[in-house]
Design a protein around this motif. Structure first.
Motif, PDB file in Angstrom:
ATOM      1  N   SER A 171       0.867  -1.178   0.000  1.00 14.96           N
ATOM      2  CA  SER A 171       0.000   0.000   0.000  1.00 14.96           C
ATOM      3  C   SER A 171       0.905   1.229   0.000  1.00 14.96           C
ATOM      4  O   SER A 171       1.233   1.774   1.055  1.00 14.96           O
ATOM      5  CB  SER A 171      -0.935  -0.008   1.213  1.00 14.96           C
ATOM      6  OG  SER A 171      -1.773  -1.136   1.192  1.00 14.96           O
ATOM      7  N   ASP A 230       0.048   4.937   1.933  1.00 17.78           N
ATOM      8  CA  ASP A 230      -0.438   5.057   3.306  1.00 17.78           C
ATOM      9  C   ASP A 230       0.327   6.105   4.100  1.00 17.78           C
ATOM     10  O   ASP A 230      -0.255   6.860   4.873  1.00 17.78           O
ATOM     11  CB  ASP A 230      -0.350   3.707   4.023  1.00 17.78           C
ATOM     12  CG  ASP A 230      -1.474   2.779   3.631  1.00 17.78           C
ATOM     13  OD1 ASP A 230      -2.375   3.199   2.871  1.00 17.78           O
ATOM     14  OD2 ASP A 230      -1.471   1.616   4.081  1.00 17.78           O
ATOM     15  N   ARG A 250       0.133  12.641   0.435  1.00 17.95           N
ATOM     16  CA  ARG A 250      -1.136  11.922   0.324  1.00 17.95           C
ATOM     17  C   ARG A 250      -2.331  12.856   0.187  1.00 17.95           C
ATOM     18  O   ARG A 250      -3.253  12.592  -0.591  1.00 17.95           O
ATOM     19  CB  ARG A 250      -1.303  11.019   1.543  1.00 17.95           C
ATOM     20  CG  ARG A 250      -2.606  10.227   1.570  1.00 17.95           C
ATOM     21  CD  ARG A 250      -2.738   9.459   2.880  1.00 17.95           C
ATOM     22  NE  ARG A 250      -4.044   8.838   2.975  1.00 17.95           N
ATOM     23  CZ  ARG A 250      -4.312   7.572   2.633  1.00 17.95           C
ATOM     24  NH1 ARG A 250      -3.332   6.806   2.186  1.00 17.95           N
ATOM     25  NH2 ARG A 250      -5.523   7.089   2.753  1.00 17.95           N
ATOM     26  N   ASP A 294      -5.893   5.543  -1.129  1.00 23.02           N
ATOM     27  CA  ASP A 294      -6.121   4.271  -0.442  1.00 23.02           C
ATOM     28  C   ASP A 294      -6.066   3.151  -1.480  1.00 23.02           C
ATOM     29  O   ASP A 294      -7.085   2.601  -1.898  1.00 23.02           O
ATOM     30  CB  ASP A 294      -7.474   4.299   0.269  1.00 23.02           C
ATOM     31  CG  ASP A 294      -7.650   3.127   1.221  1.00 23.02           C
ATOM     32  OD1 ASP A 294      -6.715   2.305   1.324  1.00 23.02           O
ATOM     33  OD2 ASP A 294      -8.714   3.018   1.841  1.00 23.02           O
ATOM     34  N   GLN A 326      -4.089  -0.385  -3.059  1.00 20.74           N
ATOM     35  CA  GLN A 326      -3.352  -1.594  -2.743  1.00 20.74           C
ATOM     36  C   GLN A 326      -2.898  -2.268  -4.040  1.00 20.74           C
ATOM     37  O   GLN A 326      -3.623  -2.293  -5.034  1.00 20.74           O
ATOM     38  CB  GLN A 326      -4.259  -2.538  -1.958  1.00 20.74           C
ATOM     39  CG  GLN A 326      -3.655  -3.858  -1.538  1.00 20.74           C
ATOM     40  CD  GLN A 326      -4.651  -4.709  -0.776  1.00 20.74           C
ATOM     41  OE1 GLN A 326      -5.828  -4.360  -0.659  1.00 20.74           O
ATOM     42  NE2 GLN A 326      -4.192  -5.821  -0.251  1.00 20.74           N
ATOM     43  N   LEU A 330      -2.034  -4.241   5.160  1.00 22.21           N
ATOM     44  CA  LEU A 330      -1.368  -3.238   5.977  1.00 22.21           C
ATOM     45  C   LEU A 330      -0.780  -3.812   7.244  1.00 22.21           C
ATOM     46  O   LEU A 330      -0.152  -3.108   8.027  1.00 22.21           O
ATOM     47  CB  LEU A 330      -2.362  -2.126   6.360  1.00 22.21           C
ATOM     48  CG  LEU A 330      -2.830  -1.253   5.213  1.00 22.21           C
ATOM     49  CD1 LEU A 330      -3.917  -0.306   5.696  1.00 22.21           C
ATOM     50  CD2 LEU A 330      -1.693  -0.476   4.606  1.00 22.21           C
TER      51      LEU A 330
END
Length: 245
Positions: A173, A176, A181, A189, A191, A243
């Motif tokens: 990820s 994160d 961000r 968000d 993955q 995570l």
């Protein structure tokens, strides 16, 4: 092959801090092995996925996009592998998607790891640039950093041409803990999952990305999946599993 400007992945490796160098061939691999690399980097970038391939060979993958953000589609990826000038495997070139969606990428010379990984990631980086207007090198760097420090490696079962096979699953990820961000919070968000196995041609069963909706319980904004023909991917791991929560 159509002769685009060839690369040995040094260009991508510059921003990946050498993480992709092993895709470029044996000299790069030998140099990389002298460094300290994570288990995920070795699985994704430093394994010789193409060691059992006898060129010329065509590896074909399906590509599917779905989610609530944009219209979905299904398409194809074809990876053409040919002998190098020395007669070994492989120089590689891909048709990555088709028509207006086609991602034009240069040939990879003397590839040892499967270049479809590079092509998938470069497609993703360009798409993140399109959505966020952020710099491509920023997204490349975040992916490399996450594979180096933050990847989760699991052993899973999958299916290829009607039989059960063992695969290594690597999930990351990258955004994160990205200091930038908030500039693209709607899309952060996200993955990435890689499934690799020595039991399939080219060593790559498939890859996927999942961009989650910030609203709890909502359907993902975007899911993109690349799957080797004849393979069935495991289910995407739960967000909290990726995570380590």
């Amino acid at each position: 092959m159509h002769r685009h400007t060839p690369i040995r992945l040094a260009q991508w490796a510059t921003v990946l801090a050498l993480g992709c160098l092993a895709l470029a061939g044996r000299p790069a691999l030998a140099a990389a092995q002298a460094q300290d690399y994570s288990a995920a980097e070795r699985i994704i970038f430093m394994s010789e996925h193409l060691s059992a391939v006898k060129p010329p060979q065509l590896l074909e993958y399906s590509f599917r996009k779905h989610g609530t953000l944009e219209a979905g589609f299904e398409d194809r990826v074809a990876l053409r592998l040919s002998p190098t000038d020395a007669g070994v495997c492989c120089d590689a070139e891909a048709d990555f998607l088709s028509a207006e969606r086609r991602t034009r990428l240069p040939e990879v010379e003397d590839a040892r790891a499967n270049p479809v990984i590079l092509y998938f990631l470069e497609h993703d980086v360009r798409d993140m640039n399109r959505l966020t207007k952020g710099q491509p090198n920023h997204f490349r760097k975040r992916i490399r950093m996450a594979i180096y420090d933050g990847a989760r490696v699991e052993h899973r079962d999958a299916h290829y041409r009607g039989r059960s096979i063992a695969v290594q699953e690597v999930s990351i990820s990258p955004y994160d803990d990205d200091p930038n961000r908030e500039r693209f919070a709607q899309y952060a968000d996200k993955q990435y999952v890689f499934w690799l196995s020595e039991a399939v041609p080219g060593g790559v069963l498939g890859m996927a990305t999942r961009m989650n909706n910030p609203e709890a319980g909502a359907e993902p904004l975007v899911v993109e999946e690349l799957v080797l023909d004849g393979a069935t991917l495991p289910a995407l791991p739960p967000r909290q599993a990726a995570l380590g929560r």
